[in-house]
Design a protein around this motif. Structure first.
Motif, PDB file in Angstrom:
ATOM      1  N   VAL A   5      68.739  -8.996  26.961  1.00  0.00           N
ATOM      2  CA  VAL A   5      68.601 -10.429  26.659  1.00  0.00           C
ATOM      3  C   VAL A   5      68.692 -11.245  27.937  1.00  0.00           C
ATOM      4  O   VAL A   5      69.236 -10.800  28.946  1.00  0.00           O
ATOM      5  N   GLY A   6      68.174 -12.437  27.878  1.00  0.00           N
ATOM      6  CA  GLY A   6      68.338 -13.376  28.981  1.00  0.00           C
ATOM      7  C   GLY A   6      67.561 -12.983  30.220  1.00  0.00           C
ATOM      8  O   GLY A   6      66.410 -12.606  30.151  1.00  0.00           O
ATOM      9  N   ASP A   7      68.243 -13.044  31.348  1.00  0.00           N
ATOM     10  CA  ASP A   7      67.548 -12.932  32.634  1.00  0.00           C
ATOM     11  C   ASP A   7      67.804 -11.630  33.387  1.00  0.00           C
ATOM     12  O   ASP A   7      68.050 -11.680  34.573  1.00  0.00           O
ATOM     13  N   PRO A   8      67.568 -10.484  33.011  1.00  0.00           N
ATOM     14  CA  PRO A   8      68.068  -9.929  31.745  1.00  0.00           C
ATOM     15  C   PRO A   8      69.473  -9.374  31.910  1.00  0.00           C
ATOM     16  O   PRO A   8      69.873  -8.940  32.982  1.00  0.00           O
ATOM     17  N   HIS A   9      70.176  -9.394  30.821  1.00  0.00           N
ATOM     18  CA  HIS A   9      71.481  -8.752  30.710  1.00  0.00           C
ATOM     19  C   HIS A   9      71.269  -7.572  29.775  1.00  0.00           C
ATOM     20  O   HIS A   9      70.662  -7.719  28.718  1.00  0.00           O
ATOM     21  N   ILE A  10      71.769  -6.413  30.163  1.00  0.00           N
ATOM     22  CA  ILE A  10      71.499  -5.195  29.419  1.00  0.00           C
ATOM     23  C   ILE A  10      72.809  -4.608  28.912  1.00  0.00           C
ATOM     24  O   ILE A  10      73.751  -4.409  29.676  1.00  0.00           O
ATOM     25  N   LEU A  11      72.853  -4.348  27.619  1.00  0.00           N
ATOM     26  CA  LEU A  11      73.968  -3.660  26.996  1.00  0.00           C
ATOM     27  C   LEU A  11      73.454  -2.278  26.617  1.00  0.00           C
ATOM     28  O   LEU A  11      72.535  -2.157  25.815  1.00  0.00           O
ATOM     29  N   THR A  12      74.007  -1.245  27.227  1.00  0.00           N
ATOM     30  CA  THR A  12      73.473   0.106  27.058  1.00  0.00           C
ATOM     31  C   THR A  12      74.129   0.842  25.890  1.00  0.00           C
ATOM     32  O   THR A  12      75.203   0.466  25.424  1.00  0.00           O
ATOM     33  N   PHE A  13      73.454   1.918  25.439  1.00  0.00           N
ATOM     34  CA  PHE A  13      73.974   2.731  24.347  1.00  0.00           C
ATOM     35  C   PHE A  13      75.376   3.258  24.632  1.00  0.00           C
ATOM     36  O   PHE A  13      76.218   3.293  23.756  1.00  0.00           O
ATOM     37  N   ASP A  14      75.600   3.692  25.867  1.00  0.00           N
ATOM     38  CA  ASP A  14      76.874   4.327  26.186  1.00  0.00           C
ATOM     39  C   ASP A  14      77.957   3.338  26.611  1.00  0.00           C
ATOM     40  O   ASP A  14      79.070   3.732  26.917  1.00  0.00           O
ATOM     41  N   ARG A  15      77.636   2.039  26.625  1.00  0.00           N
ATOM     42  CA  ARG A  15      78.628   1.010  26.949  1.00  0.00           C
ATOM     43  C   ARG A  15      78.536  -0.117  25.936  1.00  0.00           C
ATOM     44  O   ARG A  15      78.308  -1.275  26.283  1.00  0.00           O
ATOM     45  N   PRO A  16      78.722   0.182  24.637  1.00  0.00           N
ATOM     46  CA  PRO A  16      78.506  -0.836  23.608  1.00  0.00           C
ATOM     47  C   PRO A  16      79.478  -2.006  23.681  1.00  0.00           C
ATOM     48  O   PRO A  16      79.207  -3.058  23.133  1.00  0.00           O
ATOM     49  N   LEU A  17      80.590  -1.838  24.368  1.00  0.00           N
ATOM     50  CA  LEU A  17      81.571  -2.915  24.481  1.00  0.00           C
ATOM     51  C   LEU A  17      81.450  -3.661  25.799  1.00  0.00           C
ATOM     52  O   LEU A  17      82.255  -4.516  26.121  1.00  0.00           O
ATOM     53  N   PRO A  42      81.005  -3.937  30.110  1.00  0.00           N
ATOM     54  CA  PRO A  42      80.302  -5.180  30.391  1.00  0.00           C
ATOM     55  C   PRO A  42      78.793  -4.968  30.470  1.00  0.00           C
ATOM     56  O   PRO A  42      78.327  -3.858  30.694  1.00  0.00           O
ATOM     57  N   MET A  43      78.071  -6.057  30.259  1.00  0.00           N
ATOM     58  CA  MET A  43      76.621  -5.989  30.362  1.00  0.00           C
ATOM     59  C   MET A  43      76.225  -5.755  31.815  1.00  0.00           C
ATOM     60  O   MET A  43      76.921  -6.188  32.738  1.00  0.00           O
ATOM     61  N   LEU A  44      75.126  -5.067  31.979  1.00  0.00           N
ATOM     62  CA  LEU A  44      74.559  -4.879  33.306  1.00  0.00           C
ATOM     63  C   LEU A  44      73.590  -6.021  33.575  1.00  0.00           C
ATOM     64  O   LEU A  44      72.874  -6.456  32.669  1.00  0.00           O
ATOM     65  N   ASP A  45      73.557  -6.520  34.774  1.00  0.00           N
ATOM     66  CA  ASP A  45      72.618  -7.575  35.143  1.00  0.00           C
ATOM     67  C   ASP A  45      71.514  -6.973  35.994  1.00  0.00           C
ATOM     68  O   ASP A  45      71.780  -6.318  36.994  1.00  0.00           O
ATOM     69  N   ALA A  46      70.273  -7.165  35.564  1.00  0.00           N
ATOM     70  CA  ALA A  46      69.112  -6.659  36.307  1.00  0.00           C
ATOM     71  C   ALA A  46      68.250  -7.861  36.666  1.00  0.00           C
ATOM     72  O   ALA A  46      67.417  -8.286  35.883  1.00  0.00           O
ATOM     73  N   LEU A  47      68.475  -8.423  37.840  1.00  0.00           N
ATOM     74  CA  LEU A  47      67.817  -9.668  38.211  1.00  0.00           C
ATOM     75  C   LEU A  47      66.574  -9.469  39.062  1.00  0.00           C
ATOM     76  O   LEU A  47      65.969 -10.438  39.507  1.00  0.00           O
TER      77      LEU A  47
END
Length: 135
Positions: free
Chosen positions: A93-105, A107-112
């Protein structure tokens, strides 16, 4: 077989318990004093077992594993899915922020960095996502 292993404790709503062969007692009971290899072998030999939660020599059998409902393993417990694929969610979502299968809680990863990202890759499914800025 290669297990899917993650730093999650799929306990409670995260998965249904399976009583492993050799376990005594009622409810969600652990086998104690096992290595991870022995724990895996117990699951594979038990009808209905799809994976294990393992930590500190404790081994719990699991089925119907939902990674999005698991707690963090806290460096102590790990979940391994051995005989099926887990239920899970991933989000971009967003710019983008990624929530992965193995880290459902999180923190989100930021891929700018604009580009194409491989979200899922397996022998039966590939999902790519493209990110770029608009004016």
């Amino acid at each position: 077989n290669q297990a899917l292993s993650c730093n999650l404790n799929c306990y409670g709503q995260g998965a249904s318990p399976v009583k492993l062969s050799g376990a005594t007692g009622d409810g969600d009971v652990a086998l104690n004093g096992l290595t991870i290899d022995q724990c895996r072998d117990k699951c594979i030999a038990t009808d209905g077992c799809e994976g294990v939660v393992f930590g500190g020599g404790q081994c719990f059998g699991r089925r119907d594993i939902h990674t999005s409902k698991c707690q963090t393993g806290g460096g102590y417990f790990r979940t391994e899915v051995l005989l099926t694929l887990p239920w899970g969610k991933c989000v971009m979502v967003g710019d983008p922020h990624i929530l992965t299968f193995d880290r459902p809680l999180g923190p989100m990863l930021d891929a700018l960095v604009p580009g194409e990202y491989r979200m899922i890759e397996s022998s039966s499914l590939e999902v790519h996502a493209r990110f770029g800025y608009t004016e």
